[in-house]
Design a protein around this motif. Structure first.
Motif, PDB file in Angstrom:
ATOM      1  N   PHE A 120      99.610  12.640  13.110  1.00 21.40           N
ATOM      2  CA  PHE A 120      98.969  12.685  11.795  1.00 21.40           C
ATOM      3  C   PHE A 120     100.041  12.974  10.745  1.00 21.40           C
ATOM      4  O   PHE A 120     100.785  13.957  10.874  1.00 21.40           O
ATOM      5  CB  PHE A 120      97.895  13.767  11.753  1.00 21.40           C
ATOM      6  N   VAL A 121     100.138  12.110   9.732  1.00 25.78           N
ATOM      7  CA  VAL A 121     101.121  12.271   8.667  1.00 25.78           C
ATOM      8  C   VAL A 121     100.464  11.906   7.341  1.00 25.78           C
ATOM      9  O   VAL A 121      99.363  11.357   7.310  1.00 25.78           O
ATOM     10  CB  VAL A 121     102.363  11.374   8.897  1.00 25.78           C
ATOM     11  N   HIS A 122     101.161  12.182   6.253  1.00 24.98           N
ATOM     12  CA  HIS A 122     100.690  11.690   4.953  1.00 24.98           C
ATOM     13  C   HIS A 122     101.259  10.305   4.684  1.00 24.98           C
ATOM     14  O   HIS A 122     100.525   9.388   4.303  1.00 24.98           O
ATOM     15  CB  HIS A 122     101.110  12.637   3.829  1.00 24.98           C
ATOM     16  N   GLY A 123     102.571  10.151   4.898  1.00 27.57           N
ATOM     17  CA  GLY A 123     103.236   8.901   4.551  1.00 27.57           C
ATOM     18  C   GLY A 123     103.415   7.950   5.709  1.00 27.57           C
ATOM     19  O   GLY A 123     102.702   6.964   5.837  1.00 27.57           O
ATOM     20  N   SER A 124     104.393   8.229   6.580  1.00 28.32           N
ATOM     21  CA  SER A 124     104.680   7.324   7.694  1.00 28.32           C
ATOM     22  C   SER A 124     105.276   8.114   8.852  1.00 28.32           C
ATOM     23  O   SER A 124     105.703   9.259   8.680  1.00 28.32           O
ATOM     24  CB  SER A 124     105.671   6.240   7.255  1.00 28.32           C
ATOM     25  N   PRO A 125     105.362   7.516  10.042  1.00 29.50           N
ATOM     26  CA  PRO A 125     106.004   8.205  11.165  1.00 29.50           C
ATOM     27  C   PRO A 125     107.478   8.495  10.914  1.00 29.50           C
ATOM     28  O   PRO A 125     108.042   9.423  11.495  1.00 29.50           O
ATOM     29  CB  PRO A 125     105.834   7.213  12.328  1.00 29.50           C
ATOM     30  N   ARG A 126     108.115   7.717  10.046  1.00 27.20           N
ATOM     31  CA  ARG A 126     109.543   7.876   9.786  1.00 27.20           C
ATOM     32  C   ARG A 126     109.798   8.924   8.703  1.00 27.20           C
ATOM     33  O   ARG A 126     110.750   9.702   8.794  1.00 27.20           O
ATOM     34  CB  ARG A 126     110.139   6.522   9.382  1.00 27.20           C
ATOM     35  N   ASP A 127     108.995   8.927   7.685  1.00 25.90           N
ATOM     36  CA  ASP A 127     109.094   9.899   6.593  1.00 25.90           C
ATOM     37  C   ASP A 127     107.675  10.399   6.329  1.00 25.90           C
ATOM     38  O   ASP A 127     106.926   9.776   5.585  1.00 25.90           O
ATOM     39  CB  ASP A 127     109.688   9.250   5.342  1.00 25.90           C
TER      40      ASP A 127
END
Length: 250
Positions: A120-127
């Motif tokens: 679970f992220v806000h933006g992306s798995p990378r950032d």
């Protein structure tokens, strides 16, 4: 396991209240928020307090981060809105201890939350906080392969305010293309859960996701858009376009 995933509330109390009521009607008590509780909207403090009470887990969004630190890269409209939001929190009700609790809540938000086969992220798995993943990014093979290489199975995110499903075969499906239900299988996938407080897919209704072990279900919820827009129009530090865009879902 049955939980609601919400994101990008952006200080829109009418939208958040309507979504929380819909979640309650679905018999769901566990809610994850994927960030951007504040920014843009006219009720940042009330939304913060509701999320603190109602959400089991909340992530740090880029607007939440900007309220804490410098609004790096923000356009003038977003910049003025975040400065106004800071002032609202600083001068909010409840006394110094409660104000500090609100700031502490923001300051302690994690950037990611991980569970078996779920990120679970806000933006992306990378950032996790700042990188956008737009539908048109399916044409950027290098970017998409890099993102999917970071996944065990599923990723849930917000940030773009555009709901839909990304697959490793470089496809993007809007919720309407799968009748608002995506069956989970062995294939990896990234799910944008849409926005509660500022949808940008041409549909002004709030959007959120119901997640179970078997499926991801998208739900749209109507709220009093005009009431939120009027609040924005009445606040000189919030640009009128922030109210206008709510009516068009843009």
């Amino acid at each position: 396991m049955k939980r609601a995933l919400i994101s990008d509330i952006h200080g829109n109390l009418e939208a958040l209240t309507a979504v929380l009521d819909d979640i309650r009607q679905q018999g769901i008590t566990e809610i994850y928020c994927l960030g951007d509780v504040i920014g843009y909207g006219p009720n940042p403090v009330e939304c913060l307090d509701l999320v603190r009470r109602k959400c089991t887990m909340c992530l740090l969004g880029n607007h939440d981060q900007a309220a804490l630190f410098d609004p790096d890269g923000f356009n003038p409209v977003a910049f003025r809105a975040i400065l106004w939001t800071r002032d609202q929190i600083d001068n909010s009700t409840g006394g110094p201890n409660v104000v500090n609790e609100r700031w502490d809540f923001l300051g302690e938000l994690p950037r990611t939350h991980m569970e078996p086969n779920r990120l679970f992220v806000h933006g992306s798995p990378r950032d996790p906080t700042n990188e956008y993943v737009f539908p048109e990014d399916v044409y950027n093979q290098r970017k998409m392969e890099n993102l999917f290489d970071r996944l065990d199975r599923f990723c849930f995110q917000g940030h773009t305010h555009i709901p839909g499903i990304f697959t490793p075969s470089l496809e993007f499906f809007g919720p309407d293309e799968c009748d608002n239900v995506y069956r989970l299988g062995d294939e990896r996938a990234m799910f944008n859960v849409g926005s509660v407080g500022q949808p940008r897919d041409g549909d002004p209704r709030s959007c959120y996701v119901i997640l179970t072990e078997e499926s991801v279900m998208y739900r749209r919820v109507e709220y009093d858009v005009s009431a939120t827009a009027k609040k924005i129009y009445d606040i000189p530090d919030l640009d009128n376009m922030l109210g206008d865009r709510l009516k068009d879902g843009r």
